[in-house]
Design a protein around this motif. Structure first.
Motif, short mmCIF file in Angstrom:
data_model
loop_
_atom_site.label_atom_id
_atom_site.label_comp_id
_atom_site.label_asym_id
_atom_site.label_seq_id
_atom_site.Cartn_x
_atom_site.Cartn_y
_atom_site.Cartn_z
N GLY A 216 18.30 68.96 82.90
CA GLY A 216 17.40 68.28 81.97
C GLY A 216 16.04 67.95 82.52
N VAL A 217 15.70 68.45 83.70
CA VAL A 217 14.41 68.16 84.33
C VAL A 217 13.81 69.47 84.83
CG1 VAL A 217 13.16 66.83 86.08
CG2 VAL A 217 15.25 65.89 85.05
N ALA A 218 12.83 70.01 84.10
CA ALA A 218 12.24 71.29 84.49
C ALA A 218 10.99 71.56 83.67
CB ALA A 218 13.24 72.43 84.28
N TYR A 219 10.15 72.43 84.20
CA TYR A 219 8.98 72.88 83.47
C TYR A 219 9.43 73.77 82.32
CZ TYR A 219 4.64 75.35 82.43
OH TYR A 219 3.55 75.89 81.80
N GLU A 220 8.72 73.65 81.18
CA GLU A 220 9.01 74.51 80.03
C GLU A 220 7.68 74.92 79.40
OE1 GLU A 220 10.37 76.82 77.27
OE2 GLU A 220 9.19 75.12 76.52
N GLU A 221 7.34 76.19 79.52
CA GLU A 221 6.00 76.66 79.16
C GLU A 221 5.65 76.40 77.71
OE1 GLU A 221 2.98 79.06 77.43
OE2 GLU A 221 5.13 79.42 77.10
N ARG A 222 6.58 76.66 76.79
CA ARG A 222 6.25 76.49 75.37
C ARG A 222 5.97 75.04 75.04
NH1 ARG A 222 11.50 79.41 73.14
NH2 ARG A 222 12.26 78.13 74.87
N ALA A 223 6.79 74.15 75.55
CA ALA A 223 6.58 72.73 75.28
C ALA A 223 5.29 72.24 75.93
CB ALA A 223 7.77 71.91 75.78
N ASP A 224 4.99 72.74 77.10
CA ASP A 224 3.74 72.39 77.77
C ASP A 224 2.55 72.82 76.92
OD1 ASP A 224 1.82 71.68 79.67
OD2 ASP A 224 2.13 73.49 80.88
N ARG A 225 2.54 74.07 76.50
CA ARG A 225 1.43 74.61 75.72
C ARG A 225 1.31 73.90 74.36
NH1 ARG A 225 2.52 78.57 72.36
NH2 ARG A 225 4.25 79.31 73.66
N ARG A 226 2.41 73.72 73.68
CA ARG A 226 2.38 73.12 72.35
C ARG A 226 1.96 71.65 72.41
NH1 ARG A 226 8.13 75.91 70.55
NH2 ARG A 226 7.28 77.99 70.07
N TRP A 228 0.07 70.21 74.72
CA TRP A 228 -1.36 70.12 75.07
C TRP A 228 -2.21 70.37 73.83
CZ3 TRP A 228 -3.67 67.97 79.05
CH2 TRP A 228 -5.03 68.24 79.29
N GLN A 229 -1.80 71.33 73.00
CA GLN A 229 -2.53 71.58 71.76
C GLN A 229 -2.41 70.38 70.82
OE1 GLN A 229 -4.54 74.39 70.86
NE2 GLN A 229 -5.12 72.77 69.41
N ALA A 230 -1.22 69.79 70.74
CA ALA A 230 -1.03 68.60 69.91
C ALA A 230 -1.93 67.47 70.38
CB ALA A 230 0.44 68.17 69.92
#
Length: 240
Positions: A216-226, A228-230
């Motif tokens: 449950g603790v890790a980088y996730e590119e889609r969530a990071d990108r989305r 930041w846009q939000a």
């Protein structure tokens, strides 16, 4: 565009504090300011890079410090050393956040009437505490934050607009905790929104956690990108 940075040292409750201020020197005059509040490890280069990214978007940004000059940690058994001290005294944390905000507002490149804060992990909790305590920011963004309430009452109404970017699989933010946060903010009269990202957990913006084996603790590119846009959409609305 000419994004620059300078070290910013200021006094606050319990000592001196050191962070990095970033702005686009090709942009004349004051512009909205955004405080960046670090995660569990404290002020570091990753936070300075976030400040520079915000400067490239047209803001002035201060990657602040609530632990104190020279107080930084690394991942491992001692990672939470300074965070634990702050969690044990949320009123002191609030006052240090206020000092960081004051340092941001004092910069000549900043429009002191238009400020916001973003934070990651422990920093996300800090953003919520700034809103809960009525510190003078128009908006706050919590990325994979921690949602436990401080031991003082919320202001009512909470006037800071809030965006909470949450990884649905975050072990530090179970669904019932997220629901409780929404109820708390509603009861306090806040203008709030929660974006929950599927298949993402805690630290989803932290590129240093790529390949993490911690459940449950890790980088996730889609969530990071989305997220930041939000944040960009949110700040545009807040500062309109």
């Amino acid at each position: 565009m000419a994004v620059e940075r300078r070290t910013l040292i200021h006094d606050g409750p319990g000592g001196r504090f050191e962070g990095v201020f970033a702005w686009d020197s090709a942009h004349p005059g004051p512009r909205p300011g955004v405080l960046v509040i670090p995660n569990i490890l404290g002020q570091k280069e990753e936070d300075n890079a976030k400040a520079e990214a915000l400067a490239a978007l047209g803001y002035a940004s201060f990657a602040g410090d609530v632990y104190g000059q020279g107080k930084r940690t690394q991942r491992g058994p001692e990672a939470s050393r300074y965070m634990d001290e702050m969690n044990a005294d949320r009123a002191l944390l609030r006052d240090r956040l206020d000092a960081s905000l004051s340092a941001l507002k004092a910069q000549p490149e900043v429009d002191a009437a238009k400020t916001a804060a973003i934070g990651f992990c422990f920093g996300g909790k800090c953003v919520l505490d700034m809103a809960r305590s009525g510190l003078d920011i128009l908006g706050g963004v919590s990325f994979h934050g921690v949602y436990d309430r401080p031991d003082y009452d919320n202001v009512s109404p909470i006037r800071t607009k809030l965006l909470i970017c949450h990884g649905w699989d975050d072990p530090l933010g179970k669904p019932e905790t997220v629901v409780a946060l929404g109820q708390e903010l509603t009861q306090s009269g806040a203008d709030w929104q929660i974006h929950a990202y599927g298949n993402a957990g805690h630290a989803f913006t932290d590129a240093s956690m790529r390949g993490s084996t911690i459940p449950g603790v890790a980088y996730e590119e889609r969530a990071d990108r989305r997220s930041w846009q939000a944040m960009q959409n949110f700040l545009s609305e807040v500062f309109a």
